[in-house]
Write a protein that holds these residues in place. Structure first.
Motif, PDB file in Angstrom:
ATOM      1  N   LEU A   8     -13.280  17.492  83.143  1.00 64.02           N
ATOM      2  CA  LEU A   8     -13.821  16.173  83.424  1.00 64.02           C
ATOM      3  C   LEU A   8     -15.306  16.061  83.106  1.00 64.02           C
ATOM      4  CD1 LEU A   8     -11.855  15.316  86.652  1.00 64.02           C
ATOM      5  CD2 LEU A   8     -11.493  14.453  84.346  1.00 64.02           C
ATOM      6  N   GLY A   9     -15.930  17.156  82.755  1.00 64.64           N
ATOM      7  CA  GLY A   9     -17.311  17.104  82.290  1.00 64.64           C
ATOM      8  C   GLY A   9     -17.432  16.255  81.031  1.00 64.64           C
ATOM      9  N   TYR A  10     -16.305  16.029  80.379  1.00 70.07           N
ATOM     10  CA  TYR A  10     -16.247  15.181  79.192  1.00 70.07           C
ATOM     11  C   TYR A  10     -15.449  13.931  79.537  1.00 70.07           C
ATOM     12  CZ  TYR A  10     -17.977  19.416  77.177  1.00 70.07           C
ATOM     13  OH  TYR A  10     -18.743  20.509  76.918  1.00 70.07           O
ATOM     14  N   ALA A  11     -15.855  13.271  80.602  1.00 71.07           N
ATOM     15  CA  ALA A  11     -15.110  12.153  81.183  1.00 71.07           C
ATOM     16  C   ALA A  11     -14.859  11.036  80.183  1.00 71.07           C
ATOM     17  CB  ALA A  11     -15.843  11.614  82.402  1.00 71.07           C
ATOM     18  N   SER A  12     -15.754  10.817  79.255  1.00 72.15           N
ATOM     19  CA  SER A  12     -15.588   9.704  78.328  1.00 72.15           C
ATOM     20  C   SER A  12     -14.411   9.898  77.384  1.00 72.15           C
ATOM     21  CB  SER A  12     -16.866   9.495  77.523  1.00 72.15           C
ATOM     22  OG  SER A  12     -17.936   9.226  78.392  1.00 72.15           O
ATOM     23  N   SER A  13     -13.794  11.049  77.422  1.00 73.62           N
ATOM     24  CA  SER A  13     -12.600  11.283  76.621  1.00 73.62           C
ATOM     25  C   SER A  13     -11.341  10.835  77.354  1.00 73.62           C
ATOM     26  CB  SER A  13     -12.482  12.775  76.278  1.00 73.62           C
ATOM     27  OG  SER A  13     -13.608  13.173  75.533  1.00 73.62           O
ATOM     28  N   PHE A  14     -11.470  10.463  78.630  1.00 73.18           N
ATOM     29  CA  PHE A  14     -10.324  10.129  79.461  1.00 73.18           C
ATOM     30  C   PHE A  14     -10.559   8.805  80.179  1.00 73.18           C
ATOM     31  CE2 PHE A  14     -11.072  14.728  79.421  1.00 73.18           C
ATOM     32  CZ  PHE A  14      -9.968  15.122  78.684  1.00 73.18           C
ATOM     33  N   THR A  15      -9.467   8.115  80.500  1.00 76.00           N
ATOM     34  CA  THR A  15      -9.573   6.872  81.263  1.00 76.00           C
ATOM     35  C   THR A  15      -9.680   7.199  82.752  1.00 76.00           C
ATOM     36  OG1 THR A  15      -7.199   6.620  81.606  1.00 76.00           O
ATOM     37  CG2 THR A  15      -8.129   5.667  79.569  1.00 76.00           C
ATOM     38  N   ALA A  16     -10.112   6.226  83.535  1.00 77.59           N
ATOM     39  CA  ALA A  16     -10.199   6.409  84.987  1.00 77.59           C
ATOM     40  C   ALA A  16      -8.812   6.694  85.565  1.00 77.59           C
ATOM     41  CB  ALA A  16     -10.806   5.168  85.641  1.00 77.59           C
ATOM     42  N   ASP A  17      -7.774   6.058  85.031  1.00 80.55           N
ATOM     43  CA  ASP A  17      -6.404   6.307  85.508  1.00 80.55           C
ATOM     44  C   ASP A  17      -5.966   7.744  85.223  1.00 80.55           C
ATOM     45  OD1 ASP A  17      -6.140   3.755  86.535  1.00 80.55           O
ATOM     46  OD2 ASP A  17      -5.051   2.983  84.784  1.00 80.55           O
ATOM     47  N   ILE A  19      -7.957  10.326  84.987  1.00 85.95           N
ATOM     48  CA  ILE A  19      -8.719  11.159  85.923  1.00 85.95           C
ATOM     49  C   ILE A  19      -8.045  11.135  87.296  1.00 85.95           C
ATOM     50  CG2 ILE A  19     -10.914  11.403  87.138  1.00 85.95           C
ATOM     51  CD1 ILE A  19     -12.250  10.292  84.526  1.00 85.95           C
ATOM     52  N   ASP A  20      -7.668   9.949  87.765  1.00 82.18           N
ATOM     53  CA  ASP A  20      -6.967   9.841  89.052  1.00 82.18           C
ATOM     54  C   ASP A  20      -5.651  10.610  89.022  1.00 82.18           C
ATOM     55  OD1 ASP A  20      -8.920   8.305  90.270  1.00 82.18           O
ATOM     56  OD2 ASP A  20      -7.936   6.386  89.785  1.00 82.18           O
ATOM     57  N   GLY A  21      -4.946  10.528  87.905  1.00 83.07           N
ATOM     58  CA  GLY A  21      -3.671  11.240  87.771  1.00 83.07           C
ATOM     59  C   GLY A  21      -3.838  12.748  87.902  1.00 83.07           C
ATOM     60  N   TRP A  22      -4.888  13.278  87.305  1.00 83.03           N
ATOM     61  CA  TRP A  22      -5.117  14.722  87.403  1.00 83.03           C
ATOM     62  C   TRP A  22      -5.487  15.125  88.822  1.00 83.03           C
ATOM     63  CZ3 TRP A  22      -8.169  14.376  82.318  1.00 83.03           C
ATOM     64  CH2 TRP A  22      -7.293  14.446  81.242  1.00 83.03           C
ATOM     65  N   MET A  23      -6.257  14.291  89.463  1.00 79.94           N
ATOM     66  CA  MET A  23      -6.587  14.589  90.870  1.00 79.94           C
ATOM     67  C   MET A  23      -5.318  14.624  91.716  1.00 79.94           C
ATOM     68  SD  MET A  23      -9.737  15.297  91.484  1.00 79.94           S
ATOM     69  CE  MET A  23     -10.016  14.967  93.226  1.00 79.94           C
ATOM     70  N   GLU A  40     -14.304  15.520  94.405  1.00 80.50           N
ATOM     71  CA  GLU A  40     -14.160  14.075  94.622  1.00 80.50           C
ATOM     72  C   GLU A  40     -15.466  13.340  94.355  1.00 80.50           C
ATOM     73  OE1 GLU A  40     -10.907  12.615  97.799  1.00 80.50           O
ATOM     74  OE2 GLU A  40     -12.554  13.767  98.664  1.00 80.50           O
ATOM     75  N   GLU A  41     -16.584  13.934  94.769  1.00 82.75           N
ATOM     76  CA  GLU A  41     -17.889  13.318  94.516  1.00 82.75           C
ATOM     77  C   GLU A  41     -18.170  13.251  93.019  1.00 82.75           C
ATOM     78  OE1 GLU A  41     -21.039  15.152  96.761  1.00 82.75           O
ATOM     79  OE2 GLU A  41     -19.904  15.000  98.638  1.00 82.75           O
ATOM     80  N   LYS A  42     -17.828  14.329  92.323  1.00 82.84           N
ATOM     81  CA  LYS A  42     -18.035  14.343  90.874  1.00 82.84           C
ATOM     82  C   LYS A  42     -17.125  13.335  90.190  1.00 82.84           C
ATOM     83  CE  LYS A  42     -19.683  19.052  90.309  1.00 82.84           C
ATOM     84  NZ  LYS A  42     -19.432  20.349  89.675  1.00 82.84           N
ATOM     85  N   ILE A  43     -15.905  13.201  90.679  1.00 86.23           N
ATOM     86  CA  ILE A  43     -14.944  12.271  90.086  1.00 86.23           C
ATOM     87  C   ILE A  43     -15.515  10.847  90.100  1.00 86.23           C
ATOM     88  CG2 ILE A  43     -12.688  11.143  90.438  1.00 86.23           C
ATOM     89  CD1 ILE A  43     -12.481  13.921  89.186  1.00 86.23           C
ATOM     90  N   ALA A  44     -16.136  10.475  91.197  1.00 90.20           N
ATOM     91  CA  ALA A  44     -16.729   9.138  91.283  1.00 90.20           C
ATOM     92  C   ALA A  44     -17.748   8.933  90.165  1.00 90.20           C
ATOM     93  CB  ALA A  44     -17.371   8.935  92.647  1.00 90.20           C
TER      94      ALA A  44
END
Length: 190
Positions: A8-17, A19-23, A40-44
């Motif tokens: 997730l350090g490369y968050a712009s490669s993934f959608t928010a959905d 990211i939520d799915g992986w969590m 969770e803090e980083k996810i935000a």
């Protein structure tokens, strides 16, 4: 969790959905751990620059010393490349010849916005005089909160690039080299 954090350090490669799915794949018993709460803090934060989200605006200064915002330079209706670099960064400056070629190939259909993280004009201008880029050059400056591009995008390093679509939404992070070529060919054809 560490693998997910690194990914997730490369968050712009993934959608928010996504990211939520992986969590959601993490074992429920992990939710009570300190590591989970930290993630969770980083996810935000990651979700703010996820693929499909609106780009984050920040303060810049142009070659004439006029201050403005990145949004003043992002052009609606076309792909925009935010290329963050610095004069001292060899890897950043290696990108210049490729970007010059893309600027020539796509012309006004593709907007390249290079933003230097140099703190002073002297080194910034010296690098531009040496490299002679044929696309927009700006320098990041701190805003009233003491933040700049590095803070807003939580940059781990440079060069950093972000492709923004004509609606101001993030298409891809680290769009450079062949990856950028493919994105542009998909958008504009060969």
């Amino acid at each position: 969790m560490k693998v997910l954090d690194n990914l997730l350090g490369y968050a712009s490669s993934f959608t928010a959905d996504e990211i939520d799915g992986w969590m959601g794949t993490l074992a429920p018993e992990l939710k009570c751990t300190e590591a989970y709460r930290a993630l969770e803090e980083k996810i935000a934060v990651y979700k703010e620059t996820a693929k499909g989200e609106k780009f984050i605006d920040f303060r810049v200064v142009d070659l004439n010393g006029k201050e403005g915002m990145l949004s003043d330079y992002v052009q609606p209706g076309k792909y925009n490349l935010l290329e963050v670099w610095a004069s001292w960064c060899g890897h950043c400056r290696v990108e210049v010849p490729h970007l010059k070629i893309l600027r020539k190939k796509y012309g006004d259909r593709f907007n390249i916005i290079a933003v230097s993280t140099d703190r002073t004009d002297k080194e910034w201008r010296k690098a531009m005089n040496a490299d002679k880029p044929n696309y927009l050059q700006l320098r990041a400056v701190k805003d009233d909160k003491g933040k700049d591009v590095g803070d807003y995008y939580r940059l781990r390093g440079i060069p950093y690039s972000l492709v923004i679509d004509g609606e101001g939404r993030i298409v891809s992070e680290n769009g450079r080299g062949a990856k950028l070529d493919v994105l542009l060919e998909e958008q504009y054809g060969k």
